[in-house]
Design an enzyme around this catalytic site. Structure first.
Site, PDB file in Angstrom:
ATOM      1  N   HIS A   1      -9.448   0.821   5.134  1.00  0.00           N
ATOM      2  CA  HIS A   1      -8.136   1.012   5.787  1.00  0.00           C
ATOM      3  C   HIS A   1      -8.323   1.960   6.972  1.00  0.00           C
ATOM      4  CE1 HIS A   1      -4.008   2.257   6.478  1.00  0.00           C
ATOM      5  NE2 HIS A   1      -3.633   1.181   5.823  1.00  0.00           N
TER       6      HIS A   1
ATOM      7  N   ASN B   1       0.869  -1.181   0.000  1.00  0.00           N
ATOM      8  CA  ASN B   1       0.000   0.000   0.000  1.00  0.00           C
ATOM      9  C   ASN B   1       0.905   1.229   0.000  1.00  0.00           C
ATOM     10  OD1 ASN B   1      -1.770   2.070   0.556  1.00  0.00           O
ATOM     11  ND2 ASN B   1      -2.265   1.389   2.644  1.00  0.00           N
TER      12      ASN B   1
ATOM     13  N   SER C   1       3.650  -2.634  10.182  1.00  0.00           N
ATOM     14  CA  SER C   1       5.106  -2.663  10.371  1.00  0.00           C
ATOM     15  C   SER C   1       5.757  -3.983   9.959  1.00  0.00           C
ATOM     16  CB  SER C   1       5.457  -2.305  11.819  1.00  0.00           C
ATOM     17  OG  SER C   1       5.050  -0.985  12.111  1.00  0.00           O
TER      18      SER C   1
ATOM     19  N   GLY D   1       2.776   1.798  10.704  1.00  0.00           N
ATOM     20  CA  GLY D   1       3.756   2.872  10.552  1.00  0.00           C
ATOM     21  C   GLY D   1       4.519   3.214  11.810  1.00  0.00           C
TER      22      GLY D   1
ATOM     23  N   LYS E   1       0.025   4.237  -0.164  1.00  0.00           N
ATOM     24  CA  LYS E   1      -0.645   5.406   0.448  1.00  0.00           C
ATOM     25  C   LYS E   1      -0.476   6.632  -0.463  1.00  0.00           C
ATOM     26  CE  LYS E   1       0.318   3.288   4.852  1.00  0.00           C
ATOM     27  NZ  LYS E   1       0.225   3.398   6.283  1.00  0.00           N
TER      28      LYS E   1
ATOM     29  N   GLU F   1      -5.209  -5.340  10.642  1.00  0.00           N
ATOM     30  CA  GLU F   1      -4.171  -4.338  10.836  1.00  0.00           C
ATOM     31  C   GLU F   1      -4.404  -3.600  12.153  1.00  0.00           C
ATOM     32  OE1 GLU F   1      -2.277  -3.115   6.890  1.00  0.00           O
ATOM     33  OE2 GLU F   1      -3.995  -1.833   7.181  1.00  0.00           O
TER      34      GLU F   1
END
Ligand code: PEP
Length: 251
Positions: free
Chosen positions: A98, A11, A213, A174, A13, A168
């Site tokens: 998401h 992804n 991560s 992140g 982003k 997730e």
């Protein structure tokens, strides 16, 4: 050992300009037939790059997806993009729900379910994301939050071909933090039971991705967890060396 072929989905982003097509080409070239025999791979770039990447001469077996869509097929929705438009560009899957959409744009389960339905109507696969916040994990409500999100976000027509679930944990996205493998196993086992209860054998065959991560250094450990059938990868999908490192760790 699961018979479900793993998928590593990247992804990007809100990252990626035309200059980054070289990075995509490096990923595609490194995604050898040997790697492709063991895992599928996909990059979900911003809308602006979907057509260019999907039609890239070096794309090979590296699939291209999108990060979101509008629930309607067309109409007066200035600035929005429909699943049919994304399909028209050559993408094969769309991420919906998401946590960055859920939090930045206040998207709730009902809207996520409408988007998943729109993805199917365009003939594509919906990657439906669920995950608890740090406060929910600390408060011991992780499984009930996941159950509520699954119940509200995954429409009744889900099959193992039109739907992928991505777990997730919001606090792992992140941040460099990851849950312990026991925690991942607990949630993935719970998601599998939920899906089997609702979709019987289709729930058994549905891919469940872990996201948050994932890096080359932790991918093999996370991918060995039961009921983990691949990963949704943010930061580490921007560089070919990292993305291919994850694919090698899984294969
Ligand atoms: C994501 O955004 O879906 C994600 C998992 O990000 P990261 O890998 O950077 O944590």
């Amino acid at each position: 050992m699961s018979s479900i072929k793993p998928l590593i989905a990247g992804n990007w982003k809100m990252n990626g300009l035309r200059a980054d097509m070289d990075e995509f080409a490096a990923m595609a070239q490194g995604f050898s037939s040997e790697l492709a025999s063991k895992a599928d791979a996909m990059i979900c770039p911003p809308f602006t790059l979907i057509a260019a990447l999907a039609n890239h001469p070096d794309r090979g077996a590296l699939a291209v997806g999108a990060q979101d869509c509008h629930p309607a097929a067309s109409g007066a929705h200035t600035g929005d993009i429909s699943a049919a438009m994304i399909a028209d560009c050559g993408a094969t899957a769309i991420i919906v729900g998401h946590s960055e959409r859920r939090h930045d744009h206040d998207e709730g389960d009902a809207l996520v379910a409408e988007k998943a339905q729109a993805v199917w109507e365009a003939g594509l696969t919906a990657i439906i994301c669920v995950g608890e916040t740090e406060a929910e994990r600390r408060g011991g409500t992780t499984l009930s939050v996941i159950e509520q999100q699954l119940a509200g976000s995954v429409p009744l027509g889900a099959t193992s071909r039109n739907t992928i679930i991505a777990y997730e944990p919001v606090w792992a996205i992140g941040t460099g933090l990851t849950p312990g493998t026991d925690d991942v196993a607990e949630v993935h086992g719970f998601v599998r039971s939920f899906l089997e209860g609702r979709f019987s054998e289709e729930g058994t065959a549905m891919r469940l991705l872990y996201g948050g991560s994932v890096k080359p250094g932790n991918a093999s450990e996370l991918m060995l967890v039961p009921d983990v059938n691949g990963a949704l990868v943010g930061g580490a999908s921007l560089k070919a060396t990292d993305f291919l490192g994850i694919l090698r760790a899984v294969s």
